[in-house]
Motif scaffolding. Structure first.
Motif, PDB file in Angstrom:
ATOM      1  N   ASP A  69      36.578  -5.844 -41.865  1.00  0.00           N
ATOM      2  CA  ASP A  69      36.016  -4.589 -42.364  1.00  0.00           C
ATOM      3  C   ASP A  69      34.932  -4.078 -41.430  1.00  0.00           C
ATOM      4  O   ASP A  69      34.643  -2.883 -41.405  1.00  0.00           O
ATOM      5  CB  ASP A  69      35.401  -4.795 -43.755  1.00  0.00           C
ATOM      6  CG  ASP A  69      36.428  -5.215 -44.777  1.00  0.00           C
ATOM      7  OD1 ASP A  69      37.511  -4.603 -44.828  1.00  0.00           O
ATOM      8  OD2 ASP A  69      36.147  -6.173 -45.544  1.00  0.00           O
ATOM      9  N   ALA A  70      34.318  -4.990 -40.700  1.00  0.00           N
ATOM     10  CA  ALA A  70      33.206  -4.660 -39.801  1.00  0.00           C
ATOM     11  C   ALA A  70      33.104  -5.756 -38.753  1.00  0.00           C
ATOM     12  O   ALA A  70      33.671  -6.837 -38.913  1.00  0.00           O
ATOM     13  CB  ALA A  70      31.908  -4.551 -40.587  1.00  0.00           C
ATOM     14  N   ALA A  99      38.349   1.771 -35.504  1.00  0.00           N
ATOM     15  CA  ALA A  99      38.262   3.043 -36.226  1.00  0.00           C
ATOM     16  C   ALA A  99      37.713   2.854 -37.635  1.00  0.00           C
ATOM     17  O   ALA A  99      38.245   2.073 -38.417  1.00  0.00           O
ATOM     18  CB  ALA A  99      39.623   3.711 -36.278  1.00  0.00           C
ATOM     19  N   GLY A 100      36.630   3.565 -37.909  1.00  0.00           N
ATOM     20  CA  GLY A 100      36.030   3.542 -39.233  1.00  0.00           C
ATOM     21  C   GLY A 100      35.278   2.276 -39.586  1.00  0.00           C
ATOM     22  O   GLY A 100      34.800   2.138 -40.708  1.00  0.00           O
ATOM     23  N   LYS A 101      35.145   1.365 -38.640  1.00  0.00           N
ATOM     24  CA  LYS A 101      34.480   0.094 -38.932  1.00  0.00           C
ATOM     25  C   LYS A 101      33.043   0.121 -38.428  1.00  0.00           C
ATOM     26  O   LYS A 101      32.795   0.484 -37.281  1.00  0.00           O
ATOM     27  CB  LYS A 101      35.216  -1.066 -38.255  1.00  0.00           C
ATOM     28  CG  LYS A 101      36.621  -1.247 -38.765  1.00  0.00           C
ATOM     29  CD  LYS A 101      37.328  -2.395 -38.082  1.00  0.00           C
ATOM     30  CE  LYS A 101      38.774  -2.426 -38.541  1.00  0.00           C
ATOM     31  NZ  LYS A 101      39.391  -3.712 -38.379  1.00  0.00           N
ATOM     32  N   LEU A 126      32.319   0.826 -27.437  1.00  0.00           N
ATOM     33  CA  LEU A 126      32.544   0.620 -28.871  1.00  0.00           C
ATOM     34  C   LEU A 126      32.912   1.940 -29.546  1.00  0.00           C
ATOM     35  O   LEU A 126      33.809   1.994 -30.386  1.00  0.00           O
ATOM     36  CB  LEU A 126      31.302   0.005 -29.527  1.00  0.00           C
ATOM     37  CG  LEU A 126      30.901  -1.388 -29.026  1.00  0.00           C
ATOM     38  CD1 LEU A 126      29.599  -1.830 -29.672  1.00  0.00           C
ATOM     39  CD2 LEU A 126      32.013  -2.401 -29.239  1.00  0.00           C
ATOM     40  N   THR A 127      32.235   3.002 -29.160  1.00  0.00           N
ATOM     41  CA  THR A 127      32.533   4.334 -29.693  1.00  0.00           C
ATOM     42  C   THR A 127      33.942   4.760 -29.309  1.00  0.00           C
ATOM     43  O   THR A 127      34.675   5.341 -30.124  1.00  0.00           O
ATOM     44  CB  THR A 127      31.487   5.353 -29.191  1.00  0.00           C
ATOM     45  OG1 THR A 127      30.194   4.928 -29.624  1.00  0.00           O
ATOM     46  CG2 THR A 127      31.767   6.746 -29.727  1.00  0.00           C
ATOM     47  N   ALA A 128      34.346   4.476 -28.077  1.00  0.00           N
ATOM     48  CA  ALA A 128      35.693   4.829 -27.625  1.00  0.00           C
ATOM     49  C   ALA A 128      36.771   4.124 -28.449  1.00  0.00           C
ATOM     50  O   ALA A 128      37.871   4.643 -28.610  1.00  0.00           O
ATOM     51  CB  ALA A 128      35.866   4.501 -26.147  1.00  0.00           C
ATOM     52  N   LEU A 129      36.435   2.957 -28.991  1.00  0.00           N
ATOM     53  CA  LEU A 129      37.368   2.218 -29.841  1.00  0.00           C
ATOM     54  C   LEU A 129      37.314   2.695 -31.295  1.00  0.00           C
ATOM     55  O   LEU A 129      37.990   2.142 -32.152  1.00  0.00           O
ATOM     56  CB  LEU A 129      37.089   0.713 -29.758  1.00  0.00           C
ATOM     57  CG  LEU A 129      37.481   0.063 -28.434  1.00  0.00           C
ATOM     58  CD1 LEU A 129      36.872  -1.331 -28.307  1.00  0.00           C
ATOM     59  CD2 LEU A 129      39.000  -0.004 -28.299  1.00  0.00           C
TER      60      LEU A 129
END
Length: 182
Positions: A69-70, A99-101, A126-129
């Motif tokens: 989840d994270a 995405a969304g994590k 990390l943002t790109a992922l």
């Protein structure tokens, strides 16, 4: 509660980065979350370098990312950038693997000169992922030690700062309602 995967991107067997990831994961477990630690140095080198996601160990690692989840992403900083081991692993993940994590970046280094690597090197990848990147924390190596029993000891100020960072991260975690029998 959330399932959190802590990635340790250090190639060293005696890694302060791994200790920091483990310590953070323990704090999240104490808050009721499920945690798993994945030490990337334990993945087989040849399949990792070849991005062979058919290898059972790599497939399982990628699956752990997908199921989480994270994430906590911990790395030593070398030459003002995150470890090559972490980069190699991140490169084999699907484009939107995070995405969304919520993702908590943690970094260790020998000098505060490397503190900006969190924002200028690690955060962009990390943002790109697709990650929802939380406020990270940089910790000097000398502020992380171990007790004779193997327990992680952090400098008092670092312990307080990390606790605040972990609290903010925990608030960003999705909550899962307990499953009940029908």
């Amino acid at each position: 509660m959330a399932t959190v995967l802590a990635l340790s991107g250090s190639p060293s067997r005696t890694s302060r980065t791994a200790l920091l990831a483990e310590h953070t994961a323990a704090g999240l477990r104490a808050r009721g979350h499920r945690t798993h630690l994945l030490a990337l140095r334990e993945l087989p080198a040849a399949p990792l370098l070849a991005a062979d996601t058919h290898d059972a160990s790599l497939a399982r690692a990628v699956s752990l990312v997908a199921e989480a989840d994270a994430l906590v992403v911990a790395t030593p900083i070398y030459q003002a950038v995150y470890s090559g081991l972490l980069k190699t692993f991140l490169d084999l993940l699907p484009q939107h693997a995070f995405a969304g994590k919520p993702v908590l970046p943690l970094a260790t280094g020998g000098s505060s000169a490397h503190v900006l690597a969190l924002d200028y090197a690690l955060r962009p990848v990390l943002t790109a992922l697709g990650a929802q990147v939380c406020q990270g924390r940089f910790v000097l190596d000398r502020h992380i030690t171990t007790a004779p029993d193997g327990a992680v000891i952090l400098d008092d100020d670092v312990e307080r700062q990390l606790a605040r960072t972990a609290d903010q991260f925990a608030r960003a975690l999705p909550s899962r309602a307990p499953l009940t029998a029908a």
